[in-house]
Scaffold this motif. Structure first.
Motif, short mmCIF file in Angstrom:
data_model
loop_
_atom_site.label_atom_id
_atom_site.label_comp_id
_atom_site.label_asym_id
_atom_site.label_seq_id
_atom_site.Cartn_x
_atom_site.Cartn_y
_atom_site.Cartn_z
N ASP A 306 0.99 -1.18 -0.14
CA ASP A 306 -0.35 0.02 -0.04
C ASP A 306 0.97 1.16 0.18
O ASP A 306 1.92 0.97 0.79
CB ASP A 306 -0.78 0.07 1.22
N ALA A 307 0.51 2.24 -0.77
CA ALA A 307 1.86 2.87 -0.70
C ALA A 307 1.72 4.11 0.51
O ALA A 307 3.06 4.98 0.68
CB ALA A 307 0.06 4.52 -2.37
N GLN A 313 6.69 3.50 6.36
CA GLN A 313 7.70 2.82 6.50
C GLN A 313 9.01 2.77 5.66
O GLN A 313 10.52 2.83 6.66
CB GLN A 313 7.72 1.39 6.73
N GLU A 314 9.25 3.47 5.11
CA GLU A 314 10.59 3.69 4.64
C GLU A 314 11.68 5.01 4.89
O GLU A 314 10.68 5.78 6.10
CB GLU A 314 10.87 3.65 3.41
N GLN A 361 0.41 14.04 1.83
CA GLN A 361 1.20 14.36 2.66
C GLN A 361 1.91 13.22 3.39
O GLN A 361 2.72 14.31 3.08
CB GLN A 361 0.35 14.69 3.83
N LYS A 362 1.90 11.94 3.30
CA LYS A 362 2.81 11.33 3.10
C LYS A 362 4.34 10.75 2.17
O LYS A 362 5.33 11.18 2.35
CB LYS A 362 2.55 9.48 3.74
#
Length: 450
Positions: A306-307, A313-314, A361-362
């Motif tokens: 999931d994008a 996580q990265e 936003q992410k």
């Protein structure tokens, strides 16, 4: 006693194609299944593998024609039926739509269209009792159908009313009607070529668009066309090919392609020299992306995720560029995916816009200072385009818009907004032959992190 299920000779030419077309129509109109999932992949109709290439092409054209003209077909059939289309037997409804579409828009003899629709009804236990009705209505359609179309002369019938009302509100009545006319035509095949566009335009009997894509009217299996197996080109609508070019020179840069499958934009980015990571949540669609890259002899890192999860996580602030082709209502692609208008609802827009804002936003947190974010959707709805970007710029002081210059889009100023974003419409690039005109509806904005 229930109606008898008639035994039909399997060798009746064209009947299998029409039976599968009826199944797929039922999947779209009654079970809310997309055309893509019914035509390709693990969930595809099991009967497709037994169809010849010719029958498969006929089946696809039948389904697409009906979905493009569904409103007009409903108008015509309502005038020919005293009590409306039978609702207790979906196969009778499908048979009427299939027969009428062939009579009104396809190069099929009227008697064959009628006969095969009657056979289609006879093969279904619930619908068999309507065989006489289907026969009579379609014979009337052959005599009276074209005048009934002329009676309304409005392709806006073929756009769901809620969607047409939105387009009128956002683009004005004239443009909304132009969009409706454009999506009513079967589109051309657009290709992005690795090099030597002139050669491939000649070999594929096509032409080079101002934007650089090769457009051809060749039909049939794409895999049989010259250059496919050798990986010289890939299928990609001319509008869909524009967002990846907005990065400029990306040789040696790290670019993340979010929601990347089936991989047209990934291929563009790799071909331009970037080190690309392609992310998509669907294992089957990612498998298709990997297959496409292998055929094209291009390499990219891939991640099935999931994008939003992958972005969280990265490592943060570690990439030069992000291309976010966000999940959307896809209303700009109705000319190529005529099921979209009948599967989507207006309530989908707000939920998708909220998802798009979260992804944006992410994505900002992953960019290096000076990194570039290209946001795009294949939606015609401003809530999924202009308004999402405005909301981001209002809350993220580190991000600024970099307007797109006319020279970056072959001088096509009509596809740029006053703010300098990209906004293509299905009625853009008009041509005398409407099959050679048009674009998918796309929105794209280019943003840079300060």
């Amino acid at each position: 006693m229930p109606p008898q299920r008639f035994a039909l000779p399997s060798e009746v030419p064209g009947l299998a194609a029409r039976r599968i077309a009826a199944d797929i129509l039922d999947g779209v109109l009654h079970k809310h299944r997309t055309l893509d999932e019914q035509l390709d992949g693990a969930a595809a109709h099991p009967g497709l593998k037994n169809l010849s290439d010719r029958d498969r092409a006929l089946m696809r054209r039948l389904v697409a024609t009906i979905l493009r003209r569904l409103g007009t077909l409903g108008h015509v059939l309502s005038r020919l039926l005293d009590r409306g289309i039978p609702t207790d037997a979906p196969r009778a409804q499908s048979a009427l739509l299939i027969g009428a579409a062939q009579i009104l828009w396809m190069d099929v003899p009227d008697h064959a269209a009628v006969d095969l629709s009657v056979r289609l009804v006879q093969s279904d236990r619930r619908a068999a009792k309507y065989a006489g009705l289907v026969n009579a209505v379609l014979r009337r359609c052959a005599r009276e159908g074209h005048p009934l179309i002329e009676e309304v002369k409005s392709q806006t019938l073929d756009v769901p009313p809620w969607l047409l009302a939105r387009w009128i509100a956002h683009y004005g009545e004239t443009v909304a009607r132009d969009i409706a006319v454009a999506i009513g035509h079967e589109p051309s095949l657009d290709l992005t070529v690795k090099s030597d566009a002139e050669q491939w335009a000649t070999r594929l009997h096509g032409e080079i668009l101002a934007t650089g894509s090769v457009r051809t009217l060749l039909q049939g299996s794409v895999t049989m066309l010259p250059g496919f197996n050798e990986g010289h080109w890939w299928v990609q609508d001319a509008a869909a090919a524009l967002p990846a070019r907005l990065f400029g020179d990306i040789a040696g840069k790290t670019i993340v392609d979010l929601c990347a499958a089936p991989g047209g934009k990934t291929s563009q980015l790799v071909q331009a020299g970037a080190r690309v990571t392609a992310v998509d949540r669907s294992p089957s669609r990612m498998a298709r992306l990997r297959d496409n890259l292998a055929r094209l002899k291009l390499e990219a890192e891939t991640a099935v995720a999931d994008a939003a999860d992958w972005l969280s996580q990265e490592s943060q602030g570690d990439v030069d560029g992000i291309l976010l082709d966000a999940p959307c209502t896809s209303t700009g692609t109705i000319r190529r995916h005529p099921d979209v208008g009948w599967l989507r609802q207006e309530s989908d827009i707000s939920a998708l816009a909220a998802q798009q804002k979260r992804l944006l936003q992410k994505a900002v947190t992953r960019l290096k200072p000076g990194g570039m974010l290209v946001y795009c959707t294949c939606s015609l709805e401003p809530e999924e385009g202009e308004q999402v970007v405005s909301a981001l710029l209002a809350t993220e002081s580190t991000m600024r818009r970099v307007p797109i210059e006319a020279g970056e889009v072959a001088g096509l100023t009509e596809i740029l907004t006053a703010e300098g974003d990209l906004r293509t419409l299905p009625c853009h690039l008009p041509r005398e032959d409407p099959r050679l005109g048009g674009l998918d509806g796309f929105y794209a904005a280019r943003l840079v992190k300060s």
